[in-house]
Structure formats: structure tokens, C-alpha cells
Design a protein around this motif. Structure first.
Motif, PDB file in Angstrom:
ATOM      1  N   SER A   1      66.047  -4.499  50.187  1.00 10.48           N
ATOM      2  CA  SER A   1      66.868  -5.157  51.203  1.00 10.48           C
ATOM      3  C   SER A   1      68.170  -4.398  51.423  1.00 10.48           C
ATOM      4  O   SER A   1      68.630  -4.225  52.564  1.00 10.48           O
ATOM      5  CB  SER A   1      67.179  -6.599  50.787  1.00 10.48           C
TER       6      SER A   1
ATOM      7  N   HIS B   1      64.784 -10.762  59.811  1.00  6.09           N
ATOM      8  CA  HIS B   1      64.822 -10.920  58.359  1.00  6.09           C
ATOM      9  C   HIS B   1      64.391 -12.361  58.079  1.00  6.09           C
ATOM     10  O   HIS B   1      65.185 -13.299  58.196  1.00  6.09           O
ATOM     11  CB  HIS B   1      66.224 -10.629  57.839  1.00  6.09           C
TER      12      HIS B   1
ATOM     13  N   HIS C   1      61.319  -8.484  55.750  1.00  5.82           N
ATOM     14  CA  HIS C   1      61.936  -7.778  56.874  1.00  5.82           C
ATOM     15  C   HIS C   1      60.818  -7.288  57.796  1.00  5.82           C
ATOM     16  O   HIS C   1      59.977  -6.475  57.385  1.00  5.82           O
ATOM     17  CB  HIS C   1      62.751  -6.588  56.379  1.00  5.82           C
TER      18      HIS C   1
END
Length: 208
Positions: A58, A162, A197
Motif C-alpha cells: 500500500s 482503494h 487497490h
């Protein structure tokens, strides 16, 4: 010319903010849950003038998005909701063009962030952002209404969501009312702790 991209957090039921979003409560009730993964990564914390945090997939995506964005566009509501909450320097470190109906002098902050207020529409704001970004990309930061305007106008090349594994049940949805001929092609999927994501290429309208 660089790309125009959106990078935005969303719940499983399609919300990007909880109910009662306003200055002082910018993500609405329980809206911070959408971004819990973000608050824990080093790349984001550094941009907020904080220390510590995780270095993980991330964080790599956060770093990538900051590195590629040479300028930002946002709606006046997002600016109003965040104006009192951003640190100084703000996390953008680049020019930010704010869509508004009311003219205002540019607001210069530390670290390279200057907010410019654009009164003549989304295309004018994007033109100015592209000129400021040079060879880099432009990020449309939000909120949801601004993202929809740019999607409907065919001005977005990439949409990155996201996706947080939570359900809010109420609030501000990202895609309510967006044009139904919008077509998206998955370009990248990264599963990480507390978030997935998903990046799409925008095929219609505009965007390749």
C-alpha cells in the motif's frame, strides 16, 4: 502530456464518505474507516509530517501516486472540508486547482503547495493543472461530485479505487448518477492488508 487520474478510497457498498460530511467532519460519520489502511503507511505519514508507519505494498502505491502527480484538481467542498485539517505543509507539495464559484486570491502554503481558485469550469481547471504539471500527471482528488463531473466529461484516463472491506450503509456514493456508458478495463489489482487497490483504464467516455 501526462495522464489524468483519480485515486480514491471507497467502501464495498460504494461510499467515499459517511453521512454528515462537513468542515470539521470532512469524511462524515465513520468515514475515517475507509482510509484506516492509509493512516498506517509510512509514505502517507511522512506527507502529514508524522513519523513511523509501515512500509508495504500500500505504501508503494501511495509513493507512486505522490511521485506521478505534478498538480491536483479538487472541488470547493473538499477544499472547505480539509482547509482546517491539513497540516502545514499540506500533503500535496504541488499546485492545487480548486473549482469554485467565488473568486479568491491564491493561498500559498509551505512545501510547494499553492491553492488556486478557478471559477470558469472543470476544463479550465484541468488546463491550468496540466500546464503546471508539465510532463507529470494530474490527479483529480475529489470529492465524489467533482470526480463524476470529470468522468462524465471524458477527461479521466485512470480510475484507481482503494476498496476497503467495510460497509457504511449511508453517506456519499462515488458513482451515483454517473453516465451509464462509462466503460472501465482493469489494469492492476493489488491485495494488501485492509484494502484492495484496483486501477482501471477509462475506455468511455474519453480516456483511451
Amino acid at each position: 502530456m501526462g495522464k489524468v487520474f483519480v485515486s480514491i478510497g471507497m467502501t464495498l457498498d460504494g461510499y467515499v464518505a459517511g453521512p454528515n460530511a462537513r468542515p470539521g467532519n470532512p469524511l462524515g460519520d465513520s468515514g475515517t474507516r475507509i482510509h484506516q489502511w492509509l493512516y498506517e503507511v509510512e509514505a502517507w505519514r511522512e506527507r502529514q509530517s508524522m513519523t513511523g508507519g509501515a512500509s508495504n505494498p500500500s505504501g508503494e502505491i501511495v509513493e507512486e501516486n505522490f511521485a506521478r502527480a505534478g498538480a491536483y484538481v479538487m472541488g470547493r467542498r473538499m477544499f472547505d472540508e480539509g482547509e482546517l485539517g491539513w497540516p502545514d505543509p499540506p500533503p500535496f507539495r504541488a499546485p492545487v486547482f480548486v473549482l469554485t464559484h467565488h473568486a479568491r486570491e491564491a493561498w500559498v502554503r509551505q512545501g510547494g503547495t499553492t491553492f488556486f481558485f478557478v471559477t470558469d469550469g472543470i476544463e479550465a481547471a484541468l488546463d491550468r493543472a496540466r500546464a503546471a504539471a508539465g510532463a507529470k500527471d494530474v490527479q483529480v482528488s475529489g470529492g465524489a461530485e467533482t470526480v463524476r463531473e470529470y468522468l462524465d466529461a471524458g477527461l479521466v484516463d485512470e480510475l484507481e479505487i482503494h476498496l476497503a472491506p467495510i460497509v457504511l450503509g449511508d453517506g456519499v456514493r462515488l458513482l451515483d448518477g454517473v453516465r451509464t456508458d462509462l466503460r472501465l478495463e482493469p489494469d492492476r489489482v493489488v491485495a494488501a492488508a485492509g484494502v484492495t487497490h484496483v486501477r482501471y483504464r477509462v475506455l468511455m467516455p474519453g480516456g483511451g
